[in-house]
Motif scaffolding. Structure first.
Motif, short mmCIF file in Angstrom:
data_model
loop_
_atom_site.label_atom_id
_atom_site.label_comp_id
_atom_site.label_asym_id
_atom_site.label_seq_id
_atom_site.Cartn_x
_atom_site.Cartn_y
_atom_site.Cartn_z
N VAL A 120 0.83 -1.20 0.00
CA VAL A 120 0.00 0.00 0.00
C VAL A 120 0.87 1.26 0.00
O VAL A 120 0.57 2.24 -0.68
N ALA A 121 1.97 1.22 0.75
CA ALA A 121 2.87 2.37 0.80
C ALA A 121 3.49 2.65 -0.57
O ALA A 121 3.61 3.82 -0.98
N GLU A 122 3.88 1.60 -1.30
CA GLU A 122 4.47 1.79 -2.63
C GLU A 122 3.45 2.36 -3.60
O GLU A 122 3.77 3.22 -4.43
N GLY A 123 2.22 1.86 -3.52
CA GLY A 123 1.18 2.40 -4.40
C GLY A 123 0.86 3.85 -4.09
O GLY A 123 0.68 4.67 -4.99
N ALA A 124 0.83 4.20 -2.80
CA ALA A 124 0.54 5.59 -2.42
C ALA A 124 1.66 6.53 -2.84
O ALA A 124 1.40 7.70 -3.16
N SER A 125 2.90 6.05 -2.84
CA SER A 125 4.03 6.91 -3.20
C SER A 125 4.01 7.31 -4.67
O SER A 125 4.66 8.29 -5.05
N LYS A 126 3.28 6.58 -5.49
CA LYS A 126 3.21 6.88 -6.92
C LYS A 126 2.19 7.96 -7.25
O LYS A 126 2.11 8.42 -8.39
N ILE A 127 1.38 8.36 -6.28
CA ILE A 127 0.36 9.38 -6.52
C ILE A 127 1.00 10.76 -6.43
O ILE A 127 1.57 11.12 -5.40
#
Length: 578
Positions: A120-127
């Motif tokens: 989830v952290a990796e996905g959020a960092s792409k926003i």
């Protein structure tokens, strides 16, 4: 007959006719023709059944026979027919159908490429906040009059960002079940950057309450559908399609931002959440607690208001409340009250949009769970006793003497009488103290008590005893003792009439006790009144003596002084001694 059955039947009929025609043509081309006439009479002979079989033909010789090609053609057609039937039954699926067909035709299987796993952290960092802002501006312009679609598009935007998050990376059901409220509240917004969060909530704040309410209900329905899948569903219930984990992460993220930015949206949905059974039950409690903690993150007053109206009633519900649920409910209110400057914030917001955040009915429930019978005490009782004083203070907060507070006092008095009658020592003591508080804040409560007196004689005796035993403490809180004395005199008259009738033998001892405490209170109030009158007389005498000594006092001045203290004058102008 449904569409799939009709399609399958047409394919079978088509294949059977094609195979039959091809087979007839093949056999006709290989048969001998006499005189060039294919339709001439021919002699047909049958071999005897008991004829001995000839020597077996070597397997390799079948390769030269024309019938080998015929059967191979039939097999290919059968395989093709079975493949088409499977496609008709399963729909036009992609990779799985192709892999199965390739395997049947002898072709190598096509290996599907697996997407790389993402947290989830990796996905959020792409926003990116700038890209998100441009996206929100675009959908606002495209869907100007459709705010519900705008919110769904926002959820889809976050869903694409978390597209590679698999279910083990976001086991929300397990986290909610095993985590504390402090950890639960940060899911999943702790991974989203401050800029992305601010961009989102600023845009959400411009949406209407109706659109946000619809989105909250849609989000809850999606989450509850996933919860049903985790629990395996119930017998006879309609099967729901499980949402991908990326959708769940996005739904939780946007839902949390909506409730934090506009907690009033959650409050507006109270009627729906109370009436519909799908939002109720012990299995939904962690989700409800998560929602309330999100609301309290944005507004402590709104958070406590939702806790009082959604969670507190569960503690005294008929279905009961297990220790795990009671712990979650306590954790949520403890978190609210332990927030920085929580007490002054909540006291200032004790009345929210004309409604008390802790109404009289809620105070009654709090008294019952904080002061149970000795046999019903458990580990949670001490925690309720710790939060009770602050919640009680919020419930009784308000402007003394105002119309609102007088109405609140009258309602609380009714609940207090019922609580005192329970006969539980701790509860009776607390309820009688609140009963006396009502008397000091609303003069009409004396008349209300007078009307309830005989029907609630046991409760009245407890209150009278408390007033008598703690007279010094309570007497200073009354602005005037006249109403109290009149009410006590009325009680004595009712006691005498009831005892004279002789038809209340059951209440005989209670009437005797009540009359005893009434006499004590009248005596105590008279002593206080007499002391006050003596002090006034002494002050007046001193003033009069000083005036006579000065010989400058005039008769009209003496009359004014006597009238000020309500003392009658004699004909000669002196003060009468009564």
């Amino acid at each position: 007959m449904d569409v799939n059955s009709a399609l399958i039947e047409s394919i079978l009929r088509e294949q059977d006719e094609a195979e039959a025609d091809k087979y007839v043509k093949k056999m006709a081309s290989t048969a001998p023709v006499q005189n060039g006439d294919a339709y001439a009479w021919q002699t047909v002979s049958y071999h005897k059944r008991n004829r001995r079989p000839s020597r077996p033909i070597p397997p390799d010789s079948f390769a030269d026979l024309p019938t080998a090609d015929v059967f191979r053609s039939i097999e290919l057609h059968s395989e093709d027919r079975r493949r088409r039937i499977r496609e008709a039954q399963n729909g036009d699926d992609g990779s799985d159908a192709e892999v199965a067909g390739a395997a049947e035709n002898g072709e190598p299987k096509k290996v599907k490429l697996k997407k790389p796993k993402m947290t989830v952290a990796e996905g959020a960092s792409k926003i990116d906040s700038a890209h998100l802002g441009a996206f929100l501006a675009e959908i606002t312009e495209v869907y100007q009059s459709q705010q519900d679609i705008q919110l769904l598009r926002l959820a889809d935007y976050f869903g694409r960002a978390f597209s590679s998050v698999c279910a083990p990376q976001f086991p929300w059901f397990k986290i909610f079940k095993e985590s504390t409220v402090s950890k639960m509240v940060e899911i999943p917004l702790s991974h989203i950057s401050e800029n992305v969060y601010k961009t989102s909530v600023d845009w959400i704040g411009q949406r209407s309450t109706e659109a946000l309410g619809s989105f909250v209900l849609w989000s809850l329905d999606c989450i509850l559908a996933d919860l049903s899948n985790h629990q395996g569903g119930t017998k006879g219930s309609k099967k729901v399609v499980q949402q991908p984990s990326r959708c769940q992460v996005a739904i939780f993220a946007v839902l949390a931002m909506v409730v934090r930015r506009k907690p009033d949206v959650l409050i507006s949905l109270f009627p729906v959440m109370r009436e519909s059974s799908k939002y109720q039950g012990q299995d939904k409690l962690p989700l409800t607690v998560w929602l309330i903690t999100q609301a309290s993150q944005g507004d402590l007053v709104a958070g406590l208001y939702t806790w009082v109206h959604l969670l507190l009633p569960l503690l005294c519900s008929k279905s009961g409340c297990n220790p795990q649920s009671r712990d979650l409910i306590l954790q949520s209110v403890e978190r609210i009250l332990s927030s920085p400057k929580a007490r002054p914030i909540l006291l200032n917001g004790a009345v929210r949009k004309g409604e008390r955040i802790v109404p009289p009915s809620a105070l009654d429930l709090l008294m019952r769970v904080s002061f149970p019978s000795p046999s019903a005490r458990d580990k949670a009782t001490e925690r309720f006793e710790a939060v009770y004083p602050t919640l009680k203070e919020i419930s009784l907060a308000g402007s003394p003497g105002s119309k609102t507070m007088r109405q609140v006092a009258q309602k609380i008095l009714n609940y207090s009488v019922k609580a005192v009658k329970k006969g539980i020592p701790g509860l009776s003591k607390e309820a009688s103290s609140i009963f006396i508080w009502c008397l000091t804040h609303c003069p009409k409560c004396y008349k209300q008590w007078d009307m309830l007196y005989l029907d609630n004689l046991d409760a009245s005796v407890i209150v009278l005893k408390k007033l008598s035993d703690e007279w010094k403490e309570h007497s200073v809180k009354h602005t005037s003792l006249d109403l109290l004395r009149e009410t006590i005199k009325s009680f004595r008259e009712k006691n005498e009439k009831a005892l004279a009738n002789g038809d209340v033998l059951v209440h005989h001892s209670l009437l005797k006790d009540a009359d005893k405490y009434c006499k004590l209170i009248l005596g105590q109030s008279s002593q206080g009144h007499g002391c006050m009158k003596s002090m006034v007389l002494v002050s007046v005498a001193l003033a009069m003596g000083a005036a006579i000594m000065s010989q400058n006092i005039q008769p009209q001045d003496l009359k004014k002084l006597a009238a000020m203290f309500n003392f009658p004058l004699t004909i000669n102008g002196g003060i009468s001694q009564n």
